[in-house]
Design a protein around this motif. Structure first.
Motif, PDB file in Angstrom:
ATOM      1  N   UNK A 138       6.109   5.116   6.507  1.00 43.37           N
ATOM      2  CA  UNK A 138       5.599   4.586   7.770  1.00 43.37           C
ATOM      3  C   UNK A 138       5.637   5.707   8.792  1.00 43.37           C
ATOM      4  N   UNK A 139       4.776   5.608   9.800  1.00 44.10           N
ATOM      5  CA  UNK A 139       4.778   6.567  10.903  1.00 44.10           C
ATOM      6  C   UNK A 139       4.726   8.015  10.408  1.00 44.10           C
ATOM      7  N   UNK A 140       3.672   8.334   9.674  1.00 41.19           N
ATOM      8  CA  UNK A 140       3.473   9.703   9.213  1.00 41.19           C
ATOM      9  C   UNK A 140       4.697  10.234   8.462  1.00 41.19           C
ATOM     10  N   UNK A 141       5.245   9.395   7.590  1.00 44.78           N
ATOM     11  CA  UNK A 141       6.360   9.769   6.714  1.00 44.78           C
ATOM     12  C   UNK A 141       7.665  10.022   7.457  1.00 44.78           C
ATOM     13  N   UNK A 142       7.683   9.717   8.765  1.00 47.56           N
ATOM     14  CA  UNK A 142       8.951   9.899   9.487  1.00 47.56           C
ATOM     15  C   UNK A 142       9.932   8.794   9.137  1.00 47.56           C
ATOM     16  N   UNK A 143       9.388   7.648   8.721  1.00 42.04           N
ATOM     17  CA  UNK A 143      10.230   6.520   8.342  1.00 42.04           C
ATOM     18  C   UNK A 143       9.769   5.996   6.994  1.00 42.04           C
ATOM     19  N   UNK A 144      10.613   5.182   6.398  1.00 46.55           N
ATOM     20  CA  UNK A 144      10.240   4.521   5.155  1.00 46.55           C
ATOM     21  C   UNK A 144      10.575   3.056   5.253  1.00 46.55           C
ATOM     22  N   UNK A 145       9.896   2.262   4.436  1.00 47.07           N
ATOM     23  CA  UNK A 145      10.213   0.840   4.367  1.00 47.07           C
ATOM     24  C   UNK A 145      10.390   0.436   2.917  1.00 47.07           C
ATOM     25  N   UNK A 146      11.323  -0.467   2.674  1.00 44.44           N
ATOM     26  CA  UNK A 146      11.463  -1.114   1.377  1.00 44.44           C
ATOM     27  C   UNK A 146      10.808  -2.481   1.495  1.00 44.44           C
ATOM     28  N   UNK A 147       9.844  -2.760   0.629  1.00 50.16           N
ATOM     29  CA  UNK A 147       9.105  -4.013   0.714  1.00 50.16           C
ATOM     30  C   UNK A 147       9.248  -4.814  -0.570  1.00 50.16           C
ATOM     31  N   UNK A 192       0.806  -1.226   0.000  1.00 48.86           N
ATOM     32  CA  UNK A 192       0.000   0.000   0.000  1.00 48.86           C
ATOM     33  C   UNK A 192       0.834   1.268   0.000  1.00 48.86           C
ATOM     34  N   UNK A 193       0.339   2.256  -0.685  1.00 51.00           N
ATOM     35  CA  UNK A 193       0.861   3.623  -0.668  1.00 51.00           C
ATOM     36  C   UNK A 193       2.310   3.721  -1.132  1.00 51.00           C
ATOM     37  N   UNK A 214       8.877   1.157  -2.264  1.00 50.55           N
ATOM     38  CA  UNK A 214       9.140   2.014  -1.107  1.00 50.55           C
ATOM     39  C   UNK A 214       7.814   2.564  -0.602  1.00 50.55           C
TER      40      UNK A 214
END
Ligand SMILES: Cc1cc2nc3c(=O)[nH]c(=O)nc-3n(C[C@H](O)[C@H](O)[C@H](O)COP(=O)(O)OP(=O)(O)OC[C@H]3O[C@@H](n4cnc5c(N)ncnc54)[C@H](O)[C@@H]3O)c2cc1C
Lengths: 305, 245
Positions: free
Chosen positions: A121-130, A107-108, A118
């Motif tokens: 997460x957490x209101x754009x404070x973090x990012x994740x690579x999935x 998602x997103x 990419x």
């Protein structure tokens, strides 16, 4: 790689976000086909196959029917990626399709490189690579994350589709949130209050600064939800989209849904106690301070000019 | 969200230490809506479920103090590593034989924000679902909900219980638990189930890594004395914008 792009249509018009899906496929260098529940009077500018279901039959909002139509097209096209907008239409329909396909849904998505997506997460404070572990993958794209390099063009090859699925939901039409009063889209200066104002009474200092600057006050969603301000003051995806000469964000963290409504402002000042607040990403100036001190101090100086 | 998030040593999720824990904002509206239905119909029984480490029980106690009748804690030290499909599978496995008339979830979580779990649970259970609701009315099993669309538009949707609804911000005004209700909540049932008893399937996606995004916005940062910042802002307004002219 083959993708199926799920276009969107509402109240008689194709939604522009449809072209962000095209841009995504373009960025991946992927082949694409498009799916739309819409009308042949509002076709996308797109070179490729468009599977078109008539909205008069399938309805603008009818997830069970749209899901079945999509599954039929997916069975035929066998796309590896099924691409939606991360919108009220997309985040509702995508999981239904993903489950039916036994596919992962990511998602997103804000960026893509190969098979890595990419997401924030957490209101754009973090990012994740999935990464997906399934053969087919459903993705939803964050609004504004992918843009076309050129104006959309082309004429689709239309294939009409239909289904006889029953729906457990009955769509009773649309309702617009009450308009009237102030029109923020016309304001040249907007000073907005976020949850950081802490309590209803503090809206006063925000409206005073707006007045001193000769502008209007706006608000983020929590301020409106708490009924400290009227809905016609709300800036963001589910409120107004504005582009004033000056936007002052007071105690607003900068969630994507808020940014979508104000990031095109000419000059942005953010007042926030958190130096790392995502609003800093779009602000020309970030004043790291307690708004309860800084806003009155600023108002006083401006009034004296 | 103003917490300072730090990526954990594994590099795939954020560190729990130093974070203040609270209920997912969207879930507060779900809990409140369930309790409001109970208040409305009188004879109703509300179960609140949460998956995670022992600490989530604190959050569930708040839900019990708001008016839920019992809590179900699905004990899982690794819930943070589960994908939306796994989380939904756990909830669906628990709900499958319980005969709930209504299931309310948040429309998304504040950390992951996938907006998938509620809709997935409904699909797994074969229930109708309406996502992103900002208004809800219940009359003898007949549901009228309003879903929020972009730009201030709402869609009116009718369906029949049993059904699942995912709750958007502003759906209602979540109540503050009163002291007597906090005391009463302490006596309510809080069941713990082990996650292994509910989860059969594996993840469909994996996190390669979590990280702090690179800062792009090269805006000016003003810090220090408030009076000095105010002076600087006036100067900037004069020089960079036409608004004080
Ligand atoms: C589908 C959907 C649609 C949405 N539509 C919208 C929309 O249209 N508009 C919108 O705004 N939101 C919208 N949201 C909500 C959005 O995701 C955020 O939750 C919201 O924007 C947060 O508002 P906020 O920044 O005021 O509050 P928070 O995120 O809580 O931020 C408060 C900020 O205030 C700062 N602060 C605290 N105290 C002080 C102080 N004393 N002085 C200075 N700073 C302080 C904090 O550091 C923090 O950065 C939507 C969400 C969804 C899921």
């Amino acid at each position: 790689m083959k993708t199926l792009l799920v276009a969107e249509y509402r109240e008689g018009a194709l939604l522009n976000a449809t072209y962000e899906l095209v841009a995504f496929a373009e960025k991946l260098g992927a082949e694409s086909a498009m799916f739309l529940v819409g009308s042949d009077t509002a076709l996308p500018k797109y070179d490729g196959t468009l599977y078109l279901a008539d909205v008069a039959q399938a309805g603008e909002f009818n997830p069970a029917v749209h899901k079945q139509l999509l599954l039929d097209v997916i069975a035929k096209e066998q796309p590896e990626l099924i691409v939606f907008s991360h919108s009220s239409y997309g985040w509702d329909l995508a999981p239904r399709v993903a489950l039916a396909l036994n596919a992962a849904q990511i998602s997103e998505v804000v960026d893509v490189a190969g098979n890595t997506f990419v997401v924030p997460a957490c209101n754009a404070k973090l990012r994740r690579d999935l990464q997906s572990k399934t053969a087919q993958t459903v993705v939803t794209l964050q609004g504004g994350a992918f843009g076309l390099s050129a104006e959309p063009s082309g004429t689709p090859k239309v294939e009409k589709i239909e289904t006889a699925t029953a729906s457990p939901l009955e769509f009773g039409g649309y309702e617009a949130v009450e308009k009237g009063g102030v029109d923020l889209t016309k304001a040249e200066i907007i000073v907005s209050a976020g949850r950081g104002i802490g309590k209803a009474e503090n809206l006063e200092m925000i409206s005073q600064l707006a007045e001193a600057l000769g502008g209007e006050y706006g608000a983020s969603r929590p301020v409106v939800d708490a009924e400290w301000a009227e809905h016609n003051r709300q800036i963001g995806t589910t409120g107004q989209t504005v582009s004033p000469k000056l936007y002052v964000a007071c105690g607003i963290s900068g969630a994507i849904q808020h940014l979508a409504g104000m990031k095109k402002s000419e000059f942005i000042i953010a007042i926030n106690t958190d130096k790392d607040a995502p609003i800093g990403e779009v602000a020309d100036v970030l004043a790291v301070a307690d708004l309860k001190e800084l806003v009155p101090a600023l108002t006083e100086r401006i009034q004296k000019l | 969200m103003e917490s300072k998030f730090k990526v954990n040593t594994e590099g795939k999720w954020y560190d729990n230490v130093d974070l203040a824990w609270r209920m997912n904002e969207y879930d507060e509206f779900a809990v409140e809506q369930a309790v409001q239905v109970k208040d409305q119909v009188g004879e109703a029984d509300v179960t609140v479920l949460s998956i995670g480490i022992d600490k989530v029980k604190e959050t569930m106690k708040k839900a019990l103090a708001m008016g839920c009748d019992r809590g179900v804690h699905v004990n899982d030290d690794a819930s943070y590593a589960k994908d939306p499909f796994e989380i939904a599978s756990i909830i669906a496995a628990f709900a499958r034989d319980k005969g709930f008339d209504l299931i309310f979830t948040g429309m998304q979580s504040q950390d992951r924000g996938s907006a998938q779990v509620g809709v997935l649970v409904a699909e797994m259970l074969g229930l109708p679902s309406v996502s992103t609701i900002v208004d809800f009315a219940f009359d003898n099993g007949q549901i009228t909900a309003k879903r929020e669309l972009e730009g201030g538009l709402r869609a009116i949707i009718k369906t029949q219980a049993p059904a699942l609804l995912t709750c958007q911000l502003g759906l209602n005004t979540p109540r503050y638990p009163t002291l007597p209700n906090i005391m009463k909540a302490k006596k309510k049932e809080l069941l713990t189930l082990e996650v292994a008893t509910l989860l059969q399937d594996g993840a469909r996606q994996e996190t390669v890594k979590m990280y702090v995004p690179e800062k792009k916005g090269g805006g000016l940062v003003l810090e220090g004395d408030v009076g000095a910042i105010a002076d600087q802002l006036v100067q900037i307004l004069k020089e960079k914008t036409g608004v004080l002219a």
